[in-house]
Design a protein around this motif. Structure first.
Motif, PDB file in Angstrom:
ATOM      1  N   MET A   1       0.840  -1.173   0.000  1.00 23.29           N
ATOM      2  CA  MET A   1       0.000   0.000   0.000  1.00 23.29           C
ATOM      3  C   MET A   1       0.894   1.248   0.000  1.00 23.29           C
ATOM      4  O   MET A   1       1.802   1.380   0.796  1.00 23.29           O
ATOM      5  CB  MET A   1      -0.876  -0.016   1.260  1.00 23.29           C
ATOM      6  N   THR A   2       0.630   2.164  -0.897  1.00 20.83           N
ATOM      7  CA  THR A   2       1.404   3.394  -1.000  1.00 20.83           C
ATOM      8  C   THR A   2       0.712   4.487  -0.213  1.00 20.83           C
ATOM      9  O   THR A   2      -0.487   4.695  -0.349  1.00 20.83           O
ATOM     10  CB  THR A   2       1.528   3.829  -2.479  1.00 20.83           C
ATOM     11  N   ARG A   3       1.486   5.198   0.609  1.00 25.82           N
ATOM     12  CA  ARG A   3       0.928   6.297   1.396  1.00 25.82           C
ATOM     13  C   ARG A   3       1.024   7.564   0.575  1.00 25.82           C
ATOM     14  O   ARG A   3       2.064   7.879   0.010  1.00 25.82           O
ATOM     15  CB  ARG A   3       1.690   6.439   2.701  1.00 25.82           C
ATOM     16  N   LYS A   4      -0.053   8.305   0.527  1.00 26.13           N
ATOM     17  CA  LYS A   4      -0.081   9.561  -0.203  1.00 26.13           C
ATOM     18  C   LYS A   4       0.340  10.695   0.727  1.00 26.13           C
ATOM     19  O   LYS A   4      -0.134  10.799   1.841  1.00 26.13           O
ATOM     20  CB  LYS A   4      -1.497   9.805  -0.731  1.00 26.13           C
ATOM     21  N   PHE A   5       1.261  11.533   0.242  1.00 27.08           N
ATOM     22  CA  PHE A   5       1.752  12.655   1.030  1.00 27.08           C
ATOM     23  C   PHE A   5       0.805  13.838   0.875  1.00 27.08           C
ATOM     24  O   PHE A   5       0.452  14.213  -0.239  1.00 27.08           O
ATOM     25  CB  PHE A   5       3.165  13.034   0.570  1.00 27.08           C
ATOM     26  N   ASP A   6       0.399  14.436   1.985  1.00 30.97           N
ATOM     27  CA  ASP A   6      -0.479  15.599   1.963  1.00 30.97           C
ATOM     28  C   ASP A   6       0.373  16.858   1.757  1.00 30.97           C
ATOM     29  O   ASP A   6       1.150  17.228   2.640  1.00 30.97           O
ATOM     30  CB  ASP A   6      -1.258  15.698   3.276  1.00 30.97           C
ATOM     31  N   PRO A   7       0.262  17.541   0.605  1.00 28.65           N
ATOM     32  CA  PRO A   7       1.093  18.714   0.351  1.00 28.65           C
ATOM     33  C   PRO A   7       0.851  19.848   1.350  1.00 28.65           C
ATOM     34  O   PRO A   7       1.722  20.701   1.539  1.00 28.65           O
ATOM     35  CB  PRO A   7       0.721  19.136  -1.066  1.00 28.65           C
ATOM     36  N   GLU A   8      -0.278  19.845   2.025  1.00 34.43           N
ATOM     37  CA  GLU A   8      -0.552  20.879   3.019  1.00 34.43           C
ATOM     38  C   GLU A   8       0.354  20.756   4.237  1.00 34.43           C
ATOM     39  O   GLU A   8       0.432  21.669   5.049  1.00 34.43           O
ATOM     40  CB  GLU A   8      -2.022  20.858   3.439  1.00 34.43           C
ATOM     41  N   LEU A   9       1.061  19.628   4.360  1.00 32.96           N
ATOM     42  CA  LEU A   9       1.983  19.429   5.468  1.00 32.96           C
ATOM     43  C   LEU A   9       3.393  19.935   5.167  1.00 32.96           C
ATOM     44  O   LEU A   9       4.273  19.846   6.021  1.00 32.96           O
ATOM     45  CB  LEU A   9       2.043  17.944   5.841  1.00 32.96           C
ATOM     46  N   LEU A  10       3.619  20.463   3.959  1.00 35.35           N
ATOM     47  CA  LEU A  10       4.935  20.981   3.622  1.00 35.35           C
ATOM     48  C   LEU A  10       5.297  22.157   4.526  1.00 35.35           C
ATOM     49  O   LEU A  10       4.468  23.018   4.804  1.00 35.35           O
ATOM     50  CB  LEU A  10       4.994  21.460   2.166  1.00 35.35           C
ATOM     51  N   TYR A  11       6.537  22.176   4.966  1.00 37.27           N
ATOM     52  CA  TYR A  11       7.046  23.272   5.782  1.00 37.27           C
ATOM     53  C   TYR A  11       7.301  24.461   4.868  1.00 37.27           C
ATOM     54  O   TYR A  11       7.865  24.319   3.786  1.00 37.27           O
ATOM     55  CB  TYR A  11       8.328  22.830   6.485  1.00 37.27           C
ATOM     56  N   VAL A  12       6.895  25.653   5.297  1.00 40.07           N
ATOM     57  CA  VAL A  12       7.105  26.880   4.534  1.00 40.07           C
ATOM     58  C   VAL A  12       7.944  27.821   5.399  1.00 40.07           C
ATOM     59  O   VAL A  12       7.615  28.058   6.555  1.00 40.07           O
ATOM     60  CB  VAL A  12       5.766  27.560   4.163  1.00 40.07           C
ATOM     61  N   GLU A  13       9.041  28.328   4.814  1.00 40.28           N
ATOM     62  CA  GLU A  13       9.958  29.196   5.561  1.00 40.28           C
ATOM     63  C   GLU A  13      10.309  30.420   4.736  1.00 40.28           C
ATOM     64  O   GLU A  13      10.428  30.355   3.512  1.00 40.28           O
ATOM     65  CB  GLU A  13      11.231  28.419   5.893  1.00 40.28           C
ATOM     66  N   CYS A  14      10.490  31.542   5.401  1.00 37.13           N
ATOM     67  CA  CYS A  14      10.934  32.776   4.756  1.00 37.13           C
ATOM     68  C   CYS A  14      12.438  32.681   4.521  1.00 37.13           C
ATOM     69  O   CYS A  14      13.198  32.427   5.451  1.00 37.13           O
ATOM     70  CB  CYS A  14      10.602  33.979   5.630  1.00 37.13           C
ATOM     71  N   SER A  15      12.870  32.901   3.278  1.00 40.16           N
ATOM     72  CA  SER A  15      14.302  32.816   2.973  1.00 40.16           C
ATOM     73  C   SER A  15      15.064  34.053   3.442  1.00 40.16           C
ATOM     74  O   SER A  15      16.280  34.034   3.517  1.00 40.16           O
ATOM     75  CB  SER A  15      14.512  32.613   1.472  1.00 40.16           C
ATOM     76  N   ARG A  16      14.353  35.106   3.786  1.00 37.75           N
ATOM     77  CA  ARG A  16      15.015  36.326   4.261  1.00 37.75           C
ATOM     78  C   ARG A  16      15.282  36.290   5.762  1.00 37.75           C
ATOM     79  O   ARG A  16      16.384  36.546   6.204  1.00 37.75           O
ATOM     80  CB  ARG A  16      14.180  37.553   3.929  1.00 37.75           C
TER      81      ARG A  16
ATOM     82  N   TRP B   1      -0.019  29.841   6.527  1.00 37.87           N
ATOM     83  CA  TRP B   1      -1.109  30.354   5.706  1.00 37.87           C
ATOM     84  C   TRP B   1      -2.288  29.405   5.799  1.00 37.87           C
ATOM     85  O   TRP B   1      -2.210  28.350   6.411  1.00 37.87           O
ATOM     86  CB  TRP B   1      -0.683  30.616   4.278  1.00 37.87           C
ATOM     87  N   GLN B   2      -3.384  29.788   5.195  1.00 36.29           N
ATOM     88  CA  GLN B   2      -4.629  29.015   5.295  1.00 36.29           C
ATOM     89  C   GLN B   2      -4.487  27.642   4.653  1.00 36.29           C
ATOM     90  O   GLN B   2      -3.757  27.474   3.668  1.00 36.29           O
ATOM     91  CB  GLN B   2      -5.775  29.751   4.617  1.00 36.29           C
ATOM     92  N   TYR B   3      -5.222  26.678   5.218  1.00 40.31           N
ATOM     93  CA  TYR B   3      -5.262  25.340   4.649  1.00 40.31           C
ATOM     94  C   TYR B   3      -5.762  25.422   3.210  1.00 40.31           C
ATOM     95  O   TYR B   3      -6.728  26.127   2.933  1.00 40.31           O
ATOM     96  CB  TYR B   3      -6.175  24.428   5.484  1.00 40.31           C
ATOM     97  N   GLY B   4      -5.083  24.753   2.316  1.00 38.41           N
ATOM     98  CA  GLY B   4      -5.453  24.752   0.908  1.00 38.41           C
ATOM     99  C   GLY B   4      -4.571  25.653   0.050  1.00 38.41           C
ATOM    100  O   GLY B   4      -4.523  25.511  -1.168  1.00 38.41           O
ATOM    101  N   THR B   5      -3.855  26.579   0.682  1.00 40.34           N
ATOM    102  CA  THR B   5      -3.012  27.509  -0.064  1.00 40.34           C
ATOM    103  C   THR B   5      -1.865  26.784  -0.771  1.00 40.34           C
ATOM    104  O   THR B   5      -1.554  27.078  -1.926  1.00 40.34           O
ATOM    105  CB  THR B   5      -2.457  28.609   0.856  1.00 40.34           C
ATOM    106  N   THR B   6      -1.253  25.815  -0.105  1.00 37.19           N
ATOM    107  CA  THR B   6      -0.154  25.075  -0.728  1.00 37.19           C
ATOM    108  C   THR B   6      -0.641  24.339  -1.969  1.00 37.19           C
ATOM    109  O   THR B   6      -0.015  24.424  -3.030  1.00 37.19           O
ATOM    110  CB  THR B   6       0.477  24.084   0.273  1.00 37.19           C
TER     111      THR B   6
END
Length: 85
Positions: free
Chosen positions: A1-16, A23-28
């Motif tokens: 069984m293959t597990r599907k990765f939820d893109p909403e769990l991606l870490y988002v960081e400011c490069s500056r 941000w809101q769920y669904g934005t990613t």
């Protein structure tokens, strides 16, 4: 069984400033679709880097983003311990 990765769990960081960006769920998923990136091609080694954020650039309301895949650690190589200064 293959597990599907939820893109909403991606870490988002400011490069500056290095702060996490929230941000809101669904934005990613929306951004990935606009960029033509298949969410199935992403995994837990991927992060999103933002070119600024409301914290360090309060005069801007939109930011360029980039998906980055971090490298795997080389086999047989152990992580370096953090040192206290």
């Amino acid at each position: 069984m293959t597990r599907k990765f939820d893109p909403e769990l991606l870490y988002v960081e400011c490069s500056r400033c290095g702060q996490p960006v929230l941000w809101q769920y669904g934005t990613t998923t929306k951004l990935l679709n606009l960029a033509g990136i298949d969410p199935a091609s992403l995994d837990e080694r991927c992060v999103i880097m933002s070119e600024g954020c409301p914290g360090c650039t309060p005069d801007k309301s939109s930011f360029t983003t980039q998906v980055i895949r971090l490298n795997k650690e080389k086999e047989g190589r152990r992580p370096m311990p953090a040192t206290a200064n």
